[in-house]
Write a protein that holds these residues in place. Structure first.
Motif, short mmCIF file in Angstrom:
data_model
loop_
_atom_site.label_atom_id
_atom_site.label_comp_id
_atom_site.label_asym_id
_atom_site.label_seq_id
_atom_site.Cartn_x
_atom_site.Cartn_y
_atom_site.Cartn_z
N LEU A 256 0.85 -1.20 0.00
CA LEU A 256 0.00 0.00 0.00
C LEU A 256 0.88 1.24 0.00
N LEU A 257 0.50 2.22 -0.79
CA LEU A 257 1.22 3.51 -0.82
C LEU A 257 0.23 4.62 -0.51
N VAL A 258 0.70 5.59 0.23
CA VAL A 258 -0.10 6.80 0.45
C VAL A 258 0.77 8.00 0.13
N LEU A 259 0.31 8.81 -0.81
CA LEU A 259 1.01 10.06 -1.12
C LEU A 259 0.51 11.10 -0.13
N VAL A 260 1.43 11.84 0.46
CA VAL A 260 1.02 12.91 1.38
C VAL A 260 1.44 14.23 0.75
N LEU A 261 0.44 15.07 0.55
CA LEU A 261 0.62 16.31 -0.21
C LEU A 261 0.48 17.51 0.70
N THR A 262 1.15 18.59 0.34
CA THR A 262 0.96 19.85 1.05
C THR A 262 0.36 20.86 0.07
N THR A 263 -0.86 21.27 0.35
CA THR A 263 -1.51 22.30 -0.48
C THR A 263 -1.24 23.64 0.21
N ILE A 264 -0.44 24.44 -0.47
CA ILE A 264 0.07 25.66 0.16
C ILE A 264 -0.84 26.85 -0.14
N GLN A 265 -1.16 27.57 0.93
CA GLN A 265 -1.95 28.81 0.78
C GLN A 265 -1.04 30.00 1.02
N ASP A 266 -1.31 31.08 0.31
CA ASP A 266 -0.64 32.34 0.63
C ASP A 266 -1.46 32.98 1.75
N HIS A 267 -0.85 33.08 2.93
CA HIS A 267 -1.57 33.56 4.11
C HIS A 267 -0.70 34.62 4.78
N PRO A 268 -1.30 35.71 5.22
CA PRO A 268 -0.49 36.79 5.80
C PRO A 268 0.27 36.39 7.06
N LYS A 269 -0.22 35.39 7.80
CA LYS A 269 0.41 35.02 9.07
C LYS A 269 1.10 33.66 9.05
N VAL A 270 0.85 32.90 8.00
CA VAL A 270 1.40 31.53 7.98
C VAL A 270 2.25 31.35 6.73
#
Ligand SMILES: Cc1cc2nc3c(=O)[nH]c(=O)nc-3n(C[C@H](O)[C@H](O)[C@H](O)COP(=O)(O)O)c2cc1C
Length: 192
Positions: free
Chosen positions: A95-109
């Motif tokens: 079993l494989l699980v891809l873990v993704l990061t969906t990046i937001q442009d955020h003023p504080k993060v």
């Protein structure tokens, strides 16, 4: 929490080691869901929820291998032996699980905090699977840089394929992790 529970949690952390050779059984739907729930409790500034999971089920590993080869070709690889090799990669675990990061442009993060949040999520994911009796390996590889692959996964260019998590059962026992001397890594802050 009792002393024995504290000890058990720490044993689980210490016993986690990456295992390259993974065989059946893989976690079932409920076990995987438990691990995803653990992952989704990771620290996450402003609760942006940047982390996503894509499960590659056992019967789709060959198709996913083809996609990995296309990703490598997208990066300029022309050596057919390399392309064939990557097609086999998904078969290193049931079993494989891809873990993704969906990046937001955020003023504080800033972006790096969102990426770190996925890192924390992945560690929770690995530890939950370990506690449930499974073994894992967090891999990446050149393919994670492919914008073509990101597009196939519904990601934008700035998003990340933060890990390809290989999951199954350890094919054989491995030696315990060598003790780490924390003194090499920790110091007490001093006024300068
Ligand atoms: C973001 C990330 C990507 C990684 N990618 C790979 C990889 O592609 N191939 C690999 O052999 N190890 C990779 N590793 C390292 C293994 O997951 C593992 O952490 C390392 O071999 C140390 O083993 P341990 O987890 O038992 O301490 C990666 C680790 C991280 C954090």
């Amino acid at each position: 929490m009792t002393d024995s529970n504290i000890e058990t949690i720490h044993q689980n952390i210490h016993q986690r080691q990456s295992i390259g050779q993974l065989i059946e059984p893989a976690p079932n739907t409920e076990q995987l869901e438990k691990a995803v729930q653990a992952a989704l409790t990771a620290p996450d500034h402003h609760r942006l929820k940047p982390t996503r999971f894509v499960v590659v089920t056992p019967e789709l590993r060959a198709a996913f291998g083809e996609q990995l080869a296309s990703a490598l070709a997208d990066l300029g690889e022309t050596d057919s032996a390399q392309l064939d090799r990557v097609k086999q990669h998904p078969f290193r675990a049931p079993l494989l699980v891809l873990v993704l990061t969906t990046i937001q442009d955020h003023p504080k993060v800033p972006h790096f905090e969102q990426i770190l949040s996925t890192g924390a999520a992945i560690q929770n994911f690995l530890l939950s699977l370990q506690a449930q009796g499974f073994a894992t390996m967090w891999r990446s590889g050149a393919v994670v840089e492919s914008n073509w692959l990101k597009q196939q996964l519904g990601l934008k260019q700035q998003d990340l394929i933060s890990g390809i998590i290989y999951i199954g059962t350890a094919a054989k026992a491995i030696a315990p992790r060598a003790e780490i001397d924390s003194q090499d890594f920790v110091k007490v802050w001093q006024v300068t």
